[in-house]
Write an enzyme that holds these catalytic residues in place. Structure first.
Site, PDB file in Angstrom:
ATOM      1  CB  SER A 103      11.189 -11.881   4.020  1.00  0.00           C
ATOM      2  OG  SER A 103      10.434 -11.258   3.010  1.00  0.00           O
ATOM      3  CB  ILE A 134      11.152  -2.953  -0.830  1.00  0.00           C
ATOM      4  CG1 ILE A 134      10.770  -3.357   0.597  1.00  0.00           C
ATOM      5  CG2 ILE A 134       9.909  -2.858  -1.713  1.00  0.00           C
ATOM      6  CD1 ILE A 134      10.007  -2.297   1.347  1.00  0.00           C
ATOM      7  CD  GLU A 172      11.434  -9.009  -0.968  1.00  0.00           C
ATOM      8  OE1 GLU A 172      10.623  -8.131  -0.614  1.00  0.00           O
ATOM      9  OE2 GLU A 172      11.602 -10.076  -0.360  1.00  0.00           O
ATOM     10  CG  ASN A 204       8.130 -13.372   7.729  1.00  0.00           C
ATOM     11  OD1 ASN A 204       7.497 -13.806   8.681  1.00  0.00           O
ATOM     12  ND2 ASN A 204       7.573 -12.649   6.782  1.00  0.00           N
ATOM     13  CE1 TYR A 240       5.498 -12.158   2.949  1.00  0.00           C
ATOM     14  CE2 TYR A 240       4.136 -10.312   3.663  1.00  0.00           C
ATOM     15  CZ  TYR A 240       5.248 -11.111   3.816  1.00  0.00           C
ATOM     16  OH  TYR A 240       6.123 -10.874   4.861  1.00  0.00           O
TER      17      TYR A 240
END
Length: 250
Positions: A42, A183, A186, A45, A206
């Protein structure tokens, strides 16, 4: 993996530096196949430094035949607008953030030695892909019709948006809508990466457990991940942590 060229500095990774926690038994089974790892990055991040990306590539190639890294570049601008930026300022901020993310990924791949079997993409590269469009529509439909899915997605959006807000504040409706839009863009890679990238099976990873994980991978109704799709938390290994035994790819 390709040979190192003279003068190159390549990160060498101990396979025990990271630990993997597949969400379920089925996810662990897919992990053990070692066919494909999907790393989503992302923008903005700080966890995904170029060094971290290099480490993840080096570590992932110990276990998987192929790795794809996808960085989000869709609907970033809309989030800035929802936080009060003018359209022009939002566009500039989003462009800067996305480009910085792409540079970190490229630098991380360079430090890892650009091994064979590792590819990098922007999320927008898939916007016209028929499979991506189908999966994206399914995610948008679920947001409208599936209360359990909607609640989990909103929880995920709030957590994501919290990083852009002062402590103690909560997102308003336009901000939450922008977060959900981001979101949803993704989600195809959590639903069916094998169909998107032409691999037999895939593990999306993740460094945190996400609110949508039990919805997509743990229930028997509603929108959920395809049979060949898995999810795992992949994070730096804590001292004396109990690691999931995983098989290395042949």
């Amino acid at each position: 993996m390709r040979e190192t060229l003279p003068g190159e500095s390549v990160v060498t990774i101990d396979p025990d530096v990271y630990e993997a926690i597949p969400f379920s038994g089925r996810c662990e089974e897919i992990w053990r196949r070692g066919e494909h790892l999907l790393i989503g990055v992302s923008p903005g991040n700080s966890y995904f430094s170029h060094r971290r990306i290099a480490e993840l590539i080096g570590w992932g190639r110990e276990f998987f035949e192929r790795i794809d890294i996808v960085h989000a570049d869709l609907h970033v601008e809309a989030q800035y607008e929802a936080f009060g930026y003018t359209a022009e300022h939002a566009r500039r901020r989003a462009t800067k953030e996305v480009k910085a993310t792409a540079r970190r990924i490229d630098r991380g791949a360079e430090e890892a030695g650009r091994p064979d079997g590792v590819r990098m993409h922007a999320l927008s590269d898939f916007a016209g892909h028929p499979v991506y469009r189908r999966l994206h529509r399914q995610a948008l439909d679920a947001l409208r019709t599936d209360p359990v899915f909607r609640e989990a997605a909103e929880g995920m959006a709030r957590g994501f948006l919290a990083a852009r807000m002062d402590e103690g504040l909560t997102p308003n409706e336009p901000q939450l809508a922008a977060g959900l839009q981001y979101i949803a863009a993704e989600l195809p890679f959590f639903l069916d990466t094998p169909a998107l990238l032409g691999v037999a099976s895939s593990v999306s990873c993740y460094h945190l457990q996400l609110p949508l994980t039990p919805v997509l991978f743990g229930r028997d109704e509603g929108l959920r991940a395809a049979a060949g799709q898995a999810y795992a938390v992949v994070r730096p290994a804590a001292p004396a942590s109990v690691k999931v035994p995983v098989a290395r790819a042949a």
